[in-house]
Motif scaffolding. Structure first.
Motif, PDB file in Angstrom:
ATOM      1  N   GLY A 261      10.818  45.171  21.826  1.00 60.35           N
ATOM      2  CA  GLY A 261      10.105  46.099  20.945  1.00 60.35           C
ATOM      3  C   GLY A 261       8.905  45.449  20.296  1.00 60.35           C
ATOM      4  O   GLY A 261       8.036  46.137  19.775  1.00 60.35           O
ATOM      5  N   TYR A 323       2.313  54.873  22.918  1.00 60.08           N
ATOM      6  CA  TYR A 323       3.737  55.220  22.813  1.00 60.08           C
ATOM      7  C   TYR A 323       4.311  55.473  24.211  1.00 60.08           C
ATOM      8  O   TYR A 323       5.404  55.026  24.550  1.00 60.08           O
ATOM      9  N   ASN A 345      17.505  52.934  21.612  1.00 63.66           N
ATOM     10  CA  ASN A 345      17.904  52.795  20.209  1.00 63.66           C
ATOM     11  C   ASN A 345      16.831  53.379  19.275  1.00 63.66           C
ATOM     12  O   ASN A 345      17.145  53.979  18.251  1.00 63.66           O
ATOM     13  N   ARG A 346      15.566  53.182  19.645  1.00 65.60           N
ATOM     14  CA  ARG A 346      14.491  53.738  18.835  1.00 65.60           C
ATOM     15  C   ARG A 346      14.585  55.248  18.755  1.00 65.60           C
ATOM     16  O   ARG A 346      14.331  55.837  17.713  1.00 65.60           O
ATOM     17  N   GLY A 352      16.985  56.711  14.670  1.00 59.01           N
ATOM     18  CA  GLY A 352      16.183  57.503  15.610  1.00 59.01           C
ATOM     19  C   GLY A 352      15.317  58.560  14.941  1.00 59.01           C
ATOM     20  O   GLY A 352      14.220  58.866  15.413  1.00 59.01           O
ATOM     21  N   TYR A 355      11.706  57.696  14.569  1.00 58.96           N
ATOM     22  CA  TYR A 355      10.864  57.789  15.759  1.00 58.96           C
ATOM     23  C   TYR A 355      10.343  59.211  15.924  1.00 58.96           C
ATOM     24  O   TYR A 355       9.174  59.424  16.235  1.00 58.96           O
ATOM     25  N   GLU A 395       5.223  54.737  12.138  1.00 60.34           N
ATOM     26  CA  GLU A 395       5.057  53.919  13.343  1.00 60.34           C
ATOM     27  C   GLU A 395       5.344  52.453  13.014  1.00 60.34           C
ATOM     28  O   GLU A 395       6.088  51.775  13.712  1.00 60.34           O
ATOM     29  N   VAL A 398       9.034  51.925  12.416  1.00 61.45           N
ATOM     30  CA  VAL A 398       9.818  51.868  13.655  1.00 61.45           C
ATOM     31  C   VAL A 398       9.651  50.507  14.318  1.00 61.45           C
ATOM     32  O   VAL A 398      10.632  49.873  14.735  1.00 61.45           O
ATOM     33  N   THR A 402      13.249  49.107  13.022  1.00 63.24           N
ATOM     34  CA  THR A 402      14.192  49.495  14.080  1.00 63.24           C
ATOM     35  C   THR A 402      14.357  48.376  15.101  1.00 63.24           C
ATOM     36  O   THR A 402      15.462  48.121  15.583  1.00 63.24           O
ATOM     37  N   SER A 403      13.266  47.678  15.425  1.00 59.94           N
ATOM     38  CA  SER A 403      13.382  46.591  16.397  1.00 59.94           C
ATOM     39  C   SER A 403      14.261  45.473  15.850  1.00 59.94           C
ATOM     40  O   SER A 403      15.076  44.900  16.575  1.00 59.94           O
TER      41      SER A 403
END
Lengths: 473, 181
Positions: A261, A323, A345-346, A352, A355, A395, A398, A402-403
């Motif tokens: 990611g 993206y 997963n994102r 989620g 995203y 953005e 995420v 998230t990563s």
């Protein structure tokens, strides 16, 4: 296109058939008066005091959040292991990105001779500087011991240690500090002739003295103007690669790491496009209320908003491509199960929802701007600018959060929850930005008068066609 | 600044349009005046051309600054990483020049930008809070707003008050005033 235009459109120049950048009927004097009056009036609007007070309250909140942070340490934030980069880095990247549109407007559009930018470049540059101020705060306080932040710079010290130049985090120090310095220099340089105007028009002794000092004695000599033009072009030429490099270097902070990611070569261009995208959104957020409250509709026209909408469509398209490319690389191209999982997963993992917020705000809704009617409606564009900036913030969220919550080893997975201190700090920088901006529009010329004069039809010289008079010896 | 001077600094002609200014400036240059300057509220390139000011050195200053910047940072990085404080980072060579490019690049821009900025003001002789022209009654209201000025300076060998005034008046300026030091 041209055929569809109504012929009686006042913004259409009857001689050339081109769209005027500023409304007709202005003279050198009216432009000068209109802009300088905002600064030189002794009557400060009540709304200005109100806005400053609200923003000032937010700045106080930021002070409280920072004081508590300095007392207790970064543990008051939501950051943990594995999510060691939380809101602070999200906000840093977001704010720097917002700054980029200011440089783009002042530098790249100058190089491309897009004269419509002349009305909006000054406050776009101011926006850059204030955004960099907010951005620069975050890495500083994120170091944990901000009073030792000068250790980032290479300087001779009794400990005999030096920085490590192979790390993108150190590159960031130079990229961001250069960006801040050059932005201030460019902004100030552009302002010097206008400060001269204010000095000459000021009535109060204090204002004459103040603008007299900061205008450096500018008197409009054409020799000075020639050098000034060269220096402006050079600074524009230097700012262009600079602005591209700054967000590229910031994206290296991620791309050089091995985390799924983050570890991707598409980051630099995709970060830069996203930066410009959010920055233009912020310019719209600022321009629409300013033109309304200060009655600048004929200097910042619908055409400016329309053009900025077009730029957002283009940069938004590049971001959408970014993206899409991330998805393509994760699912089909990389053949890496970690990349595949990261993308899944994102989209569908515990976070989620973020995203889909970003896809909605950055890709789906901005497509409305294809409609000319939409782009030329200030209210709708004002709302859209908020949507895009929300999307751009998500953005970064995420990418960063998230990563980090899901890396290679399931045993080291974690989660992230921001605390009230995170929210207070973020909201506090929004207030700081607004506060600085309020000061700027009251005390400095927010629209470049000298550059507006160039846009007037009177500025065109017809001397070449006319013969010299006999009396000229 | 030199010692306080007295007498006439020059003759200042005021024009309403940039076209009139350029025509007068061109004629003044053609008839031999050299020590003169035009003052305009926005850059009028034609006026600079007319008084024979074609080149400026800002670009050169900027180039020198940029070269010094890249050399300074690349040298610093090399000295630190190879001699002063060598660190083994994942087995990479001490002299890992590709990584050094980024800060060197930033300093090229930083130094050339600052050189252009300070070079511009040094070449212009600014800051200069006092200038004789500010004594002219119509100068400050116009030169930074909406008027165009041509000033023939008294130090020019061809300058002679009555004659130069007649010369300027032949271009139908709004006014011609004598500026004192």
């Amino acid at each position: 296109m041209a055929i569809k235009e109504p012929l009686n459109d006042p913004m259409l120049d009857p001689v050339t058939g081109e769209y005027r950048v500023i409304a007709p009927g202005h003279t050198f004097k009216s432009v000068t008066e209109k802009v300088s009056r905002i600064v030189l009036t002794s009557h400060t609007p009540v709304g200005w005091w109100g806005g400053l007070a609200i923003a000032g309250g937010g700045v106080l909140m930021l002070m409280v959040a920072l004081t508590w942070l300095f007392l207790k340490g970064v543990g008051i934030w939501g950051i943990t292991i594995p999510v060691a980069w939380g809101f602070a880095i999200v906000n840093f990247v977001w704010w720097i990105g917002i700054g980029h549109a200011g440089t783009l407007i002042s530098a790249i559009l100058l190089l491309f001779k897009q004269s419509w930018r002349n009305s909006i470049n000054r406050f776009a540059e101011a926006m850059t500087i204030f955004a960099v101020v907010c951005a620069g705060l975050f890495p500083l306080i994120h170091t944990g011991r901000p009073w030792l932040a000068y250790w980032l710079f290479p300087y001779p010290n009794t400990m005999n240690v030096w920085p490590q130049f192979r790390s993108p985090l150190l590159w960031d120090v130079f990229a961001v500090s250069t960006y801040a310095t050059i932005s201030v220099v460019f902004w100030y340089l552009g302002m010097v002739p206008d400060l001269g105007t204010l000095r000459d028009r000021a009535q109060s002794k204090f204002a004459q003295f103040f603008y007299g000092i900061i205008s450096l004695g500018w008197r409009g000599s054409v020799r000075h103007w020639t050098r000034y033009e060269t220096a402006s072009l050079l600074l524009a030429g230097l700012s262009t690669p600079l602005v591209l490099s700054v967000h590229s270097v910031i994206s290296f902070d991620f791309a050089v790491a091995l985390l799924p990611g983050w570890h991707t070569t598409i980051f630099p261009p995709y970060f830069v496009a996203g930066a410009v995208y959010s920055g233009f959104a912020m310019v719209i957020t600022l321009a629409i209320p300013i033109r309304k409250f200060y009655h600048l509709e004929d200097l910042i026209t619908i055409r400016h908003i329309d053009n900025m909408g077009k730029v957002m469509l283009v940069t938004g398209g590049i971001v959408a491509y970014g993206y899409w490319m991330e998805v393509f690389m994760a699912y089909w191209y990389s053949a890496s199960r970690w990349e595949y999982f990261m993308m899944w997963n994102r989209m569908f993992g515990p976070m989620g929802w973020s995203y889909w917020v970003l896809i909605t705000c950055n890709i789906a809704l901005p497509q409305l701007m294809w409609a000319r009617k939409f782009r030329r409606n200030p209210t709708l564009m004002f709302i859209m600018s908020f949507i895009v900036n929300t999307g751009m913030w998500f953005e970064r969220f995420v990418i960063v959060v998230t990563s980090l919550t899901r890396d290679y080893l399931p045993s080291s997975w974690g989660t992230y929850k921001a605390t009230r201190w995170d929210y207070m700090t973020f909201a506090g920088t929004l207030a700081l930005f607004t506060f600085l901006f309020f000061l700027f529009i009251r005390f400095l010329p927010m629209i470049p008068m000298s550059e507006l004069r160039i846009l007037l039809p009177q500025a065109k010289i017809k001397a070449k066609q006319e013969p010299l008079p006999e009396a000229g010896d | 600044m030199s010692a306080i001077r007295e007498g006439t600094y020059g003759l200042l002609a005021e024009f309403d349009s940039p076209g009139d200014l350029v025509r007068a400036a061109q004629a003044a240059y053609d008839s031999g005046y050299r020590r003169m300057d035009c003052y305009t509220p926005y850059p009028v390139e034609e006026a600079a051309e007319a008084i024979g000011f074609h080149r400026d050195e800002v670009s050169l200053v900027c180039l020198i600054g940029g070269l010094l910047g890249v050399a300074a940072m690349f040298g610093l990085e090399t000295w630190i990483s190879v001699w002063a404080y060598p660190l083994n980072i994942a087995g990479r060579p001490y002299y890992s020049w590709p990584a050094f490019i980024v800060p060197a690049y930033e300093w090229t821009i930083l130094w050339s930008g600052l050189s252009a900025f300070f070079g511009l003001f040094a070449l212009c002789g600014l800051p200069e809070p006092y200038h004789p022209l500010f004594n002219a009654p119509n100068f400050r209201g116009g030169a930074t707003s909406d008027k165009f000025f041509l000033c023939l300076e008294a130090t020019d060998p061809k300058f002679e008050v009555a004659q130069s005034r007649a010369f300027l008046e032949s271009f139908q300026p709004v006014s011609v005033v004598e500026v004192e030091y």
